[in-house]
Write an enzyme that holds these catalytic residues in place. Structure first.
Site, PDB file in Angstrom:
ATOM      1  N   GLY A  45       1.512  -8.594 -10.156  1.00 55.57           N
ATOM      2  CA  GLY A  45       0.172  -8.142  -9.801  1.00 55.57           C
ATOM      3  C   GLY A  45      -0.412  -7.292 -10.907  1.00 55.57           C
ATOM      4  O   GLY A  45       0.324  -6.613 -11.631  1.00 55.57           O
ATOM      5  N   GLN A  50      -5.998  -1.614 -15.132  1.00 57.86           N
ATOM      6  CA  GLN A  50      -4.760  -1.526 -15.933  1.00 57.86           C
ATOM      7  C   GLN A  50      -4.950  -2.084 -17.344  1.00 57.86           C
ATOM      8  O   GLN A  50      -4.142  -1.837 -18.232  1.00 57.86           O
ATOM      9  CB  GLN A  50      -3.606  -2.252 -15.229  1.00 57.86           C
ATOM     10  CG  GLN A  50      -3.175  -1.580 -13.939  1.00 57.86           C
ATOM     11  CD  GLN A  50      -2.034  -2.319 -13.285  1.00 57.86           C
ATOM     12  OE1 GLN A  50      -2.245  -3.195 -12.455  1.00 57.86           O
ATOM     13  NE2 GLN A  50      -0.818  -1.998 -13.656  1.00 57.86           N
ATOM     14  N   CYS A  95       5.429  -0.879 -11.324  1.00 58.77           N
ATOM     15  CA  CYS A  95       4.049  -1.068 -11.802  1.00 58.77           C
ATOM     16  C   CYS A  95       4.075  -1.217 -13.323  1.00 58.77           C
ATOM     17  O   CYS A  95       4.759  -0.445 -14.010  1.00 58.77           O
ATOM     18  CB  CYS A  95       3.212   0.146 -11.400  1.00 58.77           C
ATOM     19  SG  CYS A  95       1.507   0.085 -11.988  1.00 58.77           S
ATOM     20  N   LEU A  96       3.325  -2.195 -13.832  1.00 58.25           N
ATOM     21  CA  LEU A  96       3.284  -2.392 -15.284  1.00 58.25           C
ATOM     22  C   LEU A  96       2.692  -1.182 -16.006  1.00 58.25           C
ATOM     23  O   LEU A  96       2.918  -1.011 -17.199  1.00 58.25           O
ATOM     24  CB  LEU A  96       2.484  -3.658 -15.622  1.00 58.25           C
ATOM     25  CG  LEU A  96       3.162  -4.975 -15.234  1.00 58.25           C
ATOM     26  CD1 LEU A  96       2.205  -6.147 -15.425  1.00 58.25           C
ATOM     27  CD2 LEU A  96       4.436  -5.184 -16.044  1.00 58.25           C
ATOM     28  N   HIS A 137      -0.805  -2.142  -3.113  1.00 56.56           N
ATOM     29  CA  HIS A 137      -0.505  -1.500  -4.401  1.00 56.56           C
ATOM     30  C   HIS A 137      -1.677  -1.704  -5.368  1.00 56.56           C
ATOM     31  O   HIS A 137      -2.146  -0.747  -5.994  1.00 56.56           O
ATOM     32  CB  HIS A 137       0.793  -2.096  -4.963  1.00 56.56           C
ATOM     33  CG  HIS A 137       1.148  -1.615  -6.333  1.00 56.56           C
ATOM     34  ND1 HIS A 137       2.242  -0.810  -6.585  1.00 56.56           N
ATOM     35  CD2 HIS A 137       0.561  -1.813  -7.547  1.00 56.56           C
ATOM     36  CE1 HIS A 137       2.305  -0.532  -7.880  1.00 56.56           C
ATOM     37  NE2 HIS A 137       1.290  -1.139  -8.489  1.00 56.56           N
ATOM     38  N   GLU A 138      -2.145  -2.957  -5.472  1.00 54.25           N
ATOM     39  CA  GLU A 138      -3.223  -3.250  -6.435  1.00 54.25           C
ATOM     40  C   GLU A 138      -4.549  -2.651  -5.997  1.00 54.25           C
ATOM     41  O   GLU A 138      -5.331  -2.192  -6.836  1.00 54.25           O
ATOM     42  CB  GLU A 138      -3.361  -4.765  -6.638  1.00 54.25           C
ATOM     43  CG  GLU A 138      -2.121  -5.461  -7.186  1.00 54.25           C
ATOM     44  CD  GLU A 138      -1.585  -4.839  -8.472  1.00 54.25           C
ATOM     45  OE1 GLU A 138      -2.357  -4.231  -9.222  1.00 54.25           O
ATOM     46  OE2 GLU A 138      -0.362  -4.950  -8.707  1.00 54.25           O
ATOM     47  N   HIS A 141      -5.059   0.840  -7.118  1.00 53.32           N
ATOM     48  CA  HIS A 141      -5.539   0.974  -8.507  1.00 53.32           C
ATOM     49  C   HIS A 141      -7.070   1.018  -8.558  1.00 53.32           C
ATOM     50  O   HIS A 141      -7.653   1.706  -9.403  1.00 53.32           O
ATOM     51  CB  HIS A 141      -5.064  -0.212  -9.355  1.00 53.32           C
ATOM     52  CG  HIS A 141      -3.651  -0.106  -9.849  1.00 53.32           C
ATOM     53  ND1 HIS A 141      -3.243   0.866 -10.733  1.00 53.32           N
ATOM     54  CD2 HIS A 141      -2.557  -0.874  -9.618  1.00 53.32           C
ATOM     55  CE1 HIS A 141      -1.953   0.688 -11.022  1.00 53.32           C
ATOM     56  NE2 HIS A 141      -1.509  -0.345 -10.345  1.00 53.32           N
TER      57      HIS A 141
HETATM   58  C1  Y12 Z   1       5.553  -5.141  -4.764  1.00 49.38           C
HETATM   59  C2  Y12 Z   1       5.454  -3.929  -5.340  1.00 49.38           C
HETATM   60  C3  Y12 Z   1       4.560  -3.699  -6.348  1.00 49.38           C
HETATM   61  C4  Y12 Z   1       3.727  -4.725  -6.769  1.00 49.38           C
HETATM   62  C5  Y12 Z   1       2.738  -4.453  -7.843  1.00 49.38           C
HETATM   63  C6  Y12 Z   1       2.903  -5.290  -9.066  1.00 49.38           C
HETATM   64  N1  Y12 Z   1       3.940  -4.767  -9.876  1.00 49.38           N
HETATM   65  C7  Y12 Z   1       4.439  -5.444 -10.938  1.00 49.38           C
HETATM   66  O1  Y12 Z   1       4.003  -6.548 -11.208  1.00 49.38           O
HETATM   67  C8  Y12 Z   1       5.490  -4.782 -11.710  1.00 49.38           C
HETATM   68  C9  Y12 Z   1       6.018  -5.355 -12.784  1.00 49.38           C
HETATM   69  C10 Y12 Z   1       7.040  -4.744 -13.626  1.00 49.38           C
HETATM   70  C11 Y12 Z   1       7.601  -5.513 -14.639  1.00 49.38           C
HETATM   71  C12 Y12 Z   1       8.555  -4.966 -15.476  1.00 49.38           C
HETATM   72  O2  Y12 Z   1       9.068  -5.672 -16.545  1.00 49.38           O
HETATM   73  C13 Y12 Z   1      10.193  -6.466 -16.398  1.00 49.38           C
HETATM   74  O3  Y12 Z   1      10.745  -6.578 -15.343  1.00 49.38           O
HETATM   75  C14 Y12 Z   1      10.653  -7.188 -17.597  1.00 49.38           C
HETATM   76  C15 Y12 Z   1       8.963  -3.673 -15.302  1.00 49.38           C
HETATM   77  O4  Y12 Z   1      10.032  -3.222 -16.110  1.00 49.38           O
HETATM   78  C16 Y12 Z   1       9.814  -2.246 -17.018  1.00 49.38           C
HETATM   79  O5  Y12 Z   1       8.715  -1.836 -17.190  1.00 49.38           O
HETATM   80  C17 Y12 Z   1      10.973  -1.749 -17.784  1.00 49.38           C
HETATM   81  C18 Y12 Z   1       8.399  -2.899 -14.315  1.00 49.38           C
HETATM   82  C19 Y12 Z   1       7.420  -3.427 -13.486  1.00 49.38           C
HETATM   83  C20 Y12 Z   1       3.837  -5.938  -6.179  1.00 49.38           C
HETATM   84  C21 Y12 Z   1       4.749  -6.153  -5.168  1.00 49.38           C
HETATM   85 CO    CO Z   2       0.404  -1.066 -10.448  1.00 52.09          CO
END
Ligand code: Y12
Ligand code: CO
Length: 171
Positions: A45, A50, A95-96, A137-138, A141
């Site tokens: 997401g 962001q 969260c990214l 979550h989104e 933001h």
């Molecule tokens: C459930 C909970 C939160 C959401 C919101 C969207 N969140 C994400 O898309 C998070 C992505 C994310 C990706 C990462 O990178 C890797 O895994 C390679 C990450 O790792 C680091 O930053 C080290 C952290 C978050 C949707 C549903």
């Molecule tokens: Co986020």
């Protein structure tokens, strides 16, 4: 085109985003760029703020049972509004914009979402499980809120300490 993702504690992440008024090719290109950016960062997401754009737009691509993100499952959600939230559920969120941190956050279990698609068409979606959590979550933001803003005082203190340490180690 990949867009730079801003990270905590960037002050723009606290912005309240404004409604999208024009559903034009500029918006479509921006949404395409958001998708490319989210997928290349392993996200499920991403909200427009962001990538430093303060408009009420977000995208989601929930993985299937095998963990694959099919481009046909992408949801582009513009000017969203939640109705009929029910139940409570807790999920470890990431969260990214807060890389490397994951916290248990309580959300509504299910909800009805009213929103516009990229063409301005009015849509309604019934969401539960991970989709419901990701939407909340989104949508936070869009109002300048991060998942860490839901933490208790003591958990937030702990986060700030760990975050400070992580930033120092990155330097
Ligand atoms: C459930 C909970 C939160 C959401 C919101 C969207 N969140 C994400 O898309 C998070 C992505 C994310 C990706 C990462 O990178 C890797 O895994 C390679 C990450 O790792 C680091 O930053 C080290 C952290 C978050 C949707 C549903
Ligand atoms: Co986020």
């Amino acid at each position: 085109m990949l867009l730079p993702i801003i990270t905590y504690p960037h002050k723009l992440l606290k912005s309240v985003s404004t409604d999208v008024a024009m559903f034009d090719t500029q918006l479509h290109t921006f949404l395409d760029n958001m998708y490319e950016t989210m997928i290349s960062s392993n996200g499920i997401g991403l909200a427009a703020i962001q990538v430093a754009m303060p408009i009420r737009a977000l995208i989601l691509c929930i993985p299937d049972e095998e963990g694959n993100q099919d481009p046909s499952n992408i949801l582009e959600i513009i000017n969203p509004r939640i109705a009929n939230p029910i139940g409570k559920t807790t999920y470890q969120e990431g969260c990214l914009s807060v890389p490397g941190f994951y916290e248990d956050i309580e959300r509504y279990e299910a909800l009805t979402l009213h929103y516009h698609d990229r063409h301005g068409k009015e849509c309604v979606l019934e969401a539960n499980e991970l989709l419901s959590i990701a939407i909340q979550h989104e949508m936070d933001h869009l109002d300048g809120k991060l998942f860490i803003d839901h933490l208790s005082y003591s958990r937030r203190k702990k986060f700030e300490k760990e975050h400070k340490k992580a930033l120092k180690e990155k330097k």
